[in-house]
Design a protein around this motif. Structure first.
Motif, PDB file in Angstrom:
ATOM      1  N   GLY B  33       0.773  -1.234   0.000  1.00  0.00           N
ATOM      2  CA  GLY B  33       0.000   0.000   0.000  1.00  0.00           C
ATOM      3  C   GLY B  33       0.801   1.279   0.000  1.00  0.00           C
ATOM      4  N   SER B  69       9.418  -6.478  -9.694  1.00  0.00           N
ATOM      5  CA  SER B  69       8.310  -7.141  -8.983  1.00  0.00           C
ATOM      6  C   SER B  69       7.901  -6.335  -7.762  1.00  0.00           C
ATOM      7  N   GLY B  70       6.800  -6.745  -7.161  1.00  0.00           N
ATOM      8  CA  GLY B  70       6.397  -6.192  -5.876  1.00  0.00           C
ATOM      9  C   GLY B  70       5.667  -4.868  -5.945  1.00  0.00           C
ATOM     10  N   ILE B  71       5.494  -4.371  -7.147  1.00  0.00           N
ATOM     11  CA  ILE B  71       4.837  -3.073  -7.337  1.00  0.00           C
ATOM     12  C   ILE B  71       3.760  -3.267  -8.391  1.00  0.00           C
ATOM     13  N   PHE B  72       2.578  -2.769  -8.131  1.00  0.00           N
ATOM     14  CA  PHE B  72       1.478  -2.925  -9.092  1.00  0.00           C
ATOM     15  C   PHE B  72       0.691  -1.637  -9.126  1.00  0.00           C
ATOM     16  N   GLU B  73       0.561  -1.099 -10.310  1.00  0.00           N
ATOM     17  CA  GLU B  73      -0.150   0.169 -10.486  1.00  0.00           C
ATOM     18  C   GLU B  73       0.370   1.236  -9.531  1.00  0.00           C
ATOM     19  N   THR B  76       3.159  -0.560  -3.716  1.00  0.00           N
ATOM     20  CA  THR B  76       3.743  -1.813  -3.244  1.00  0.00           C
ATOM     21  C   THR B  76       2.614  -2.791  -2.915  1.00  0.00           C
ATOM     22  N   THR B  77       2.896  -4.074  -3.158  1.00  0.00           N
ATOM     23  CA  THR B  77       1.856  -5.096  -2.968  1.00  0.00           C
ATOM     24  C   THR B  77       2.113  -5.981  -1.756  1.00  0.00           C
ATOM     25  N   GLY B  78       3.208  -5.737  -1.044  1.00  0.00           N
ATOM     26  CA  GLY B  78       3.553  -6.591   0.092  1.00  0.00           C
ATOM     27  C   GLY B  78       4.428  -7.772  -0.302  1.00  0.00           C
TER      28      GLY B  78
END
Lengths: 354, 354, 354, 354
Positions: B33, B69-73, B76-78
């Protein structure tokens, strides 16, 4: 995770508050087959304990360690070594003067804010009494490191400073004087100075130098776990420590590369040792040496203004028997933490090559 | 265990040699988040990169980070954030002069002894190029710590020292001069001095001061993982660092307790701050400040005697483009390591109470 | 701490989502001096990759690994081995059917609840694509363990079960059939059955048996980190695994002690091996063998009722190319995780004695 | 690293041998502010202790725990909780029959090979007595998890198996019978069977089922530290355990995806629960349930052939008072290990989001 554990392979976890029933710890990862010299362990405890001389706190604590596991017929078995040290002093005290009061430059305030509760009897978990457990684990680590020689000594008390290079000092002097400095004449001056400070109801800071000799080449894990970084953390974790420097330290920042570089001899040793025995985070076989800065003890026998947990201004004054200067008793602690790091990295280095 | 990982919750593991195809890392434990500002990350990278001014190495390395990786839009996605930074410089070089030669006060000798093999192309894993990965992770950590302000600056180059207390300095000056010091006049002197040193084919050490403001109360794990102990380890893990002191530091050893103790105001803040924002290993809400000592860079453009891996004496001289003084480019690294520690301990503090 | 890292000494950290730019990892703690056979690594990757036979998913993913560090002139250097595997499939897909929909028995719902955000492109981090990184690290671990022989094979598909004891099977059959079972006749039946299941748009579970031979005596850390406990965790961490048993397993619960005890031969080997090669958590030199239960793949080519992230009921049907049965491709993953555990505990055992 | 520690945040380290002076442990990372119910802790200890009924070992061990730190005025303080449990039985025994003899299917042989030394008094470190420490830490973990309900019970003794689904059982029966099974009629049969086995001087295995209810959604760290993988490791670390399955387990391998998938209700709960409360390694709010397989106790009151440490064949027979079937006393241990995992992952989940 909560900070009571130290070491990767040779690992010490401690527990205990200054005024609980006992303190103690578990040594995990001590290799099997170490024949223990219990007298040597006891001797290290005696070097740290209160009441050992006229210039330290006059509290009486026998500080005897009782081993509960991990040792069989005098040898380590590879299983965890559990031990306890009883608190003999914990009952009689009156803490009403600090129960609701935050002592200046102690951990009372921060513990209360962090945890929402506080064991107000003495320093609780923040007391330097916890370091007795480190001395136990360090004394065993020293016995693992048969060939390594770890020597710490007081190199400054206030502005009384031992300026000679450590190689020009007589280490056999250290245990002959109550200050644990490596020079008989300076020892006398420091002792007198500490007595004056104590008479003032005050305290004074100091510096400990530590020299580690005969360290095998290759100890230290690059990047984040450099040997000196772990030694630095080990020292900074000791109560009252404010600084750490190794090799040329802060003074080395004023040198040029052409002055600071350590030129090799043909056998791989170096002509100078500004590096302090560590290059790229890995021991190079030269002496490792470093300095540790200790602030003056926060408990003073003078009235100080402070606040209560309610935020009201009040006055308080230290009670009981406290050290006017912490460095004489911190010498074995510095050595113990050094031994923990070196033993740990020595074991860890067994897996560096196929 | 092998030293390439830092942090308990917010954890960075790095990989890569100076002359391999790429360096990079994985950030584990970044909370989900966090909306990332990629320009801010890039800006930190620019502060560290070579070639940014006339007084640092003139190597050209774009040092652009690519997130895998690990990032979306944009958030951070956790999940772990993997990233790489390509090495653009790795091909053309000629290493024949160091292949079988140990450079003085570098890690060539110790790596060779520890591992039995050595990537002789440049510093390999011991190169400070690795710190670019720390800057990436630190830049993200800064974005987690919205309210915390971390400011590092050069406070000494050789014996040119900024003596004023940090509160009397103008932090807005720092990024205006290539030395990254907090005083325009001193900046000029330092810059000139570094240029002289470079002309001599030599290098010079220095000191960086770091101030961390608005730190929440309660960060730090008692006993072994005290907040300042972790900061100390973080700083000592940076290439070329020889010392660390916080709060009153080494100078504090000369004070008496009555002078050194920080008296409380009614709101729990303190009138003085010799403690350096940490009491008993836990942040108390005051400014955290510390100094980091850097030795002079070991690679000099002068002939030096050294030895080969066969133990024969030889002569060598640095080639290529190196920093005459490391501190201007180390400023963002000190900040990054500070951010890693504070973010990690901030997350860790979420589990201190029920 | 966030679960993307495995192993104490020989440690793998992975990153990457199924539809990001790449997945990859860092192997930390691989000892220096291992001469790598890259063809052998590639061969393991081929055993796991999609599209290898008619009974697995027909997705095309080359799954080639690119090493970025830690290897020099064909040998490991003791520094971290960074690697990436590009995702070639990530661009063209349409995810609108799962963007706001939770697929039954997938991790969509739990990830969304845990993290508050979700990378909805395919399985994201929960995709079994991540296991390709485990195969890379396992393939290197196998090369560390020259004398250890790790053999996994499919021992059941649905209720088609290979009932013979592993010592009566011909391991050379395993790679000759697409199911990877150790019996030619059963292989045909299983293959036909999987084809029927696929035609139904359905999926089916299965069991993998793994046998580890020539394990040195003494691997395993007592109490919490027993060798079989770590193997169990390793297997249970593989996607779709629902159970683990070793040695006599669940059937052993019906035996009496007088039947179950393994009587010693004079050389310390045992006449039977109900223990499964592990006694008290430590390897005893006998074969280690265990079974791993895999549930049927959750993605089916049939309409299923499900819910949206808003809590509305909807219908969905799997799209694309998925495995009707996961066990044939899971065989190299089971072997890889076994290799990670054994290599790790083999290194760890170097520090058990002084 | 040496296997005596469990948990990431809420961490238990244990020490002690069966016949040393005491066993004990340190709980690190217990949050501050937990009001402890000491009677509840004591009650858990009573459920595990020897001599509690006619079908368990008749050894007399009071198994009282003494807390030494970390608790103040009935509340946890956030500092480590040290505790000891005295061994009252350690003195009188005669071990001459096992001093130089390896008991079949015990850890005597493997400990001796691993460590080179062995504490031959009883099982030493490999004794299940160590699990008393787990029960202490588990009892405190249960008090952290106010709303979570953990229920374990014996579901099989030899081939006497409780076949009903757990939701059709009456959990209030469990503590009413000495077997700790959830059916009064079956309890009688199992009890009788264990008595027959004991009369034969033999032992028998069994199965424990555990159900964890009201687990918050979101517990579990993806990839390697999936919630069920950690539960599996926790269970497999208990003495005598040979297998673990959760949700549909091994039986689920025979199902099709269309049968096995758990269809959602609109509130996110599922109509079936083959997943066993965990999807993608993360709890989904449904009941977590699993089975744990225990082999028969290795010590039997019958003559068995075995070998000495010199490799000579000899005969031996168990002495003293041992459990004919371990599962009744293992029920609280399974619950304790469950509580350790859930408490740990519950705390860990506090850092999953910003």
């Amino acid at each position: 995770m909560a900070g009571n554990s130290f070491g990767k392979i040779y690992n010490l976890t401690t527990f205990g508050e200054s005024h609980g029933e006992a303190i103690g710890g578990i040594i995990e990862g001590c290799p099997a087959g170490v024949s223990l010299d219990f007298d040597a362990i006891e001797a290290e405890m005696q070097r740290r304990k209160p009441g050992q001389s006229a210039i330290v706190t006059q509290r009486k604590e026998p500080d005897s360690v009782k081993f509960l596991s991990g040792i069989f017929e005098g040898k380590t078995t590879g299983t965890p070594i559990g031990f306890v040290i009883e608190n003999t002093n914990q009952k009689s005290k009156d803490y009403s003067h600090i129960k609701d009061t935050y002592r200046p430059s102690h951990a009372d305030y921060t513990y209360d804010k962090k945890y929402g509760v506080r064991d107000y009897r003495g320093g609780g978990r923040s007391s330097a009494r916890e370091t007795a457990c480190r001395v136990v684990a360090g004394a065993i680590a020293k016995q693992i490191l048969k060939d390594v020689k770890i020597t710490a000594f007081v190199s400054a008390v206030g502005d009384l400073e031992l300026k000679a290079h450590y190689s020009d000092l007589d280490f056999s002097e250290i245990e002959k004087n109550p200050v644990r400095t490596a020079d008989a004449e300076m020892a006398k001056q420091m002792e007198d100075f500490i007595k004056v400070i104590r008479k003032q109801g005050d305290t004074i800071g100091g510096v400990i130098t530590c020299v580690i000799q005969n360290v095998p080449i290759g100890l230290g894990e690059p990047v984040f776990d450099k040997l000196h970084a772990e030694l630095g953390k080990a020292m900074l974790s000791i109560n009252a420590v404010k600084g750490f420097e190794y090799g040329s330290g802060f003074a080395g920042t004023q040198l040029k590369g052409s002055e600071h570089n350590d030129i090799f001899n043909e056998d791989g040793s170096t002509k100078t040792n500004h590096s302090g025995g560590v290059q790229g985070g890995i021991s190079n076989g030269e002496d490792i040496y470093f300095k540790v800065a200790f602030k003056p003890v926060a408990t003073i026998m003078q009235k100080q203004q402070t606040i209560t947990s309610e935020g009201d201004t009040t006055e308080m004054q230290g009670k009981g028997r406290h050290d006017p200067c912490v460095v004489p008793r911190a010498v074995p602690i510095v050595e113990a933490m050094s031994a923990l790091v070196i033993a740990d990295y020595w074991l860890l280095n067994r897996v560096s090559k196929i």
